[in-house]
Each structure stands twice: as C-alpha cells, then as structure tokens.
Design a protein around this motif. Sequence first.
Motif, short mmCIF file in Angstrom:
data_model
loop_
_atom_site.label_atom_id
_atom_site.label_comp_id
_atom_site.label_asym_id
_atom_site.label_seq_id
_atom_site.Cartn_x
_atom_site.Cartn_y
_atom_site.Cartn_z
N VAL A 1 5.39 15.50 4.85
CA VAL A 1 5.20 14.15 4.31
C VAL A 1 5.45 13.14 5.42
O VAL A 1 6.59 12.97 5.85
N PRO A 2 4.40 12.49 5.91
CA PRO A 2 4.61 11.51 6.98
C PRO A 2 5.40 10.29 6.48
O PRO A 2 5.25 9.88 5.34
N ALA A 3 6.24 9.76 7.32
CA ALA A 3 7.02 8.57 6.98
C ALA A 3 6.69 7.46 7.97
O ALA A 3 6.50 7.71 9.16
N ASP A 4 6.62 6.24 7.47
CA ASP A 4 6.37 5.08 8.32
C ASP A 4 7.65 4.55 8.95
O ASP A 4 7.62 3.85 9.96
N GLY B 1 0.82 -1.21 0.00
CA GLY B 1 0.00 0.00 0.00
C GLY B 1 0.85 1.24 0.00
O GLY B 1 1.77 1.37 -0.77
N ALA B 2 0.55 2.15 0.90
CA ALA B 2 1.21 3.46 0.90
C ALA B 2 2.32 3.57 1.94
O ALA B 2 2.65 4.67 2.35
N LEU B 3 2.90 2.46 2.36
CA LEU B 3 3.97 2.56 3.36
C LEU B 3 5.13 3.37 2.80
O LEU B 3 5.63 3.11 1.71
N HIS B 4 5.52 4.38 3.56
CA HIS B 4 6.51 5.35 3.09
C HIS B 4 7.79 5.27 3.91
O HIS B 4 7.75 5.34 5.13
N PHE C 1 7.58 -0.19 -1.74
CA PHE C 1 7.51 0.92 -0.82
C PHE C 1 7.54 2.25 -1.58
O PHE C 1 8.16 2.36 -2.63
N GLN C 2 6.90 3.25 -1.00
CA GLN C 2 7.05 4.62 -1.49
C GLN C 2 8.30 5.16 -0.79
O GLN C 2 8.45 5.00 0.43
#
Length: 129
Positions: free
Chosen positions: A49-52, A5-8, A31-32
């Motif tokens: 920009v949030p990061a995981d 998905g959008a895991l950054h 991964f993004q």
Amino acid sequence: MSSIGALHVLVVEDNSALANVLKFNLERSGFQVTTARNGREAWDILQNVPADLIVADHQMPEMSGIELCRQMRSDQRWRSTPFMLVTAKRMELDIDAIHEELNITRTFSKPFSPAAVLNAVRDELSVAH
C-alpha cells in the motif's frame, strides 16, 4: 478546500488512543489513513500500500520510527516520502542530526496538538486548509 483525492497517510503508533486521534483528525479532513502498531508492521504495509506521507512514533516495539525511516530511506521507492516523527524523547535525541541524516520533515513532541500535526500534513502535501 481543495479535493484531497486519494492522498494516503500511514500513521505508525503503538499507543492505540493516539493512533485513533490522529486517524480521526486526518480522515475528517479527507485523507485516507492506515494505521500500524510498530515499524515492522508499517514496513509490511508499505510493501503493498503506497503512502504519500508517514507519521510515526519514535519509540515502538519491534522497530522504532527512526529504524523505519532508515529502512525507507535505503529503498528507492521511499527515499523521498515525507516522514514526520512523534516523540516523548525529544530532549534525549539529536533532532538536527536525525533530520539531516534521514530527511525527516518534522518532529512533534508528546504531548502534541493533533491540529498541529494535521496542519503540517496538509502543508507538506500542499492541501488547502
């Protein structure tokens, strides 16, 4: 493989060749990825920009990886974000104390295996291999 998905992942590395290797391997796995050349640039990115998860070099101009992690840990938004440190100075650092003080997830010594970093990111974010 499960969907990422959008895991950054934010890769913070002043060596562009290493940053590109990490970015390529992480993106290839779904991964993004955003890259920053130093801790100050990474901090600016995190404001919008949030990061995981963060993978950061220890020694960088303007703001080191440890300084970035210290700043993140002092901010409620980033207090528990997984943080992995890459360093050529492992023998000069008190890794255990740094891990304990800053809740660093993992440390990799340069030269490192891009596959090992990728597997650690997957494990930390609970993504199937």
